[in-house]
Scaffold this active site. Sequence first.
Site, short mmCIF file in Angstrom:
data_model
loop_
_atom_site.label_atom_id
_atom_site.label_comp_id
_atom_site.label_asym_id
_atom_site.label_seq_id
_atom_site.Cartn_x
_atom_site.Cartn_y
_atom_site.Cartn_z
N CYS A 65 48.41 25.53 25.06
CA CYS A 65 47.09 26.09 25.27
C CYS A 65 47.32 27.33 26.09
O CYS A 65 47.63 28.28 25.44
CB CYS A 65 46.48 24.78 26.02
SG CYS A 65 44.83 25.07 25.95
N HIS A 115 46.03 20.92 21.68
CA HIS A 115 46.76 20.10 22.54
C HIS A 115 47.26 18.88 21.88
O HIS A 115 46.86 18.19 21.39
CB HIS A 115 45.75 19.38 23.68
CG HIS A 115 45.33 20.33 24.80
ND1 HIS A 115 46.03 20.51 25.77
CD2 HIS A 115 44.12 21.15 25.12
CE1 HIS A 115 45.32 21.41 26.77
NE2 HIS A 115 44.18 21.84 26.02
N GLU A 164 49.36 16.61 22.69
CA GLU A 164 49.39 15.44 23.43
C GLU A 164 48.17 14.87 23.55
O GLU A 164 48.04 13.49 23.76
CB GLU A 164 49.78 15.79 25.07
CG GLU A 164 48.74 16.18 25.73
CD GLU A 164 48.46 17.89 25.57
OE1 GLU A 164 47.49 18.45 26.48
OE2 GLU A 164 49.13 18.51 24.78
#
Length: 203
Positions: A79, A182, A184
């Site tokens: 990011c 992202h 995650e």
Amino acid sequence: MIAIIDYGMGNLRSVQKAFQRVGCQAEIVRDPAAVDAAPAVVLPGVGAFGDAMENLQRTGMIEAIYRAVDAGKPFLGICLGQQLLFESSEEFGITRGLGIFPGAVKRFPEGELKVPHMGWNQVAIARPSPLLEGVPDGSAFYFVHSYYVEPADPELVITHTEYGLPFASVVGRRNVFGIQFHPEKSSTLGLRILENFGKMVRT
């Protein structure tokens, strides 16, 4: 061990837990010496580009990042961490970045799009990369950002995404990679990308 750089910005714990879920040892580090000792490095981040650069400078992490990149260690920016890899950003005026990749960070056009770009969106694979092993073309990932990278070298682009305009959503060269979305927060395929990065550390 993968060093996750803590410079006061970003969802560090969720990145660490995601790596742990795929069997990769990852530690949040605040000391440049810990970055020097690690075989791989992750630069996460959420927030303002200028503040991030100031924090990296204040903590001595900029020099540690350059040493890691020059040493050929696997390096991943996520990011804001991806954006910091480039030469400059137009956020709140022109701010210098790390300059590891040539190019600039631009804001999505005002009035034409809902900004920030938030939610799930597809990525189109421009060229193969070990980071995307097992990730099908057109897969969707979770984005939250108002700015995007514009590489000066088109060979840096691994994937692009459409949001009013095409932008580079994954970039990379040799040992250094950047991801705008992202991983995650991107379910199974996001974890696959982190697992692929972990394989670079072990090999």
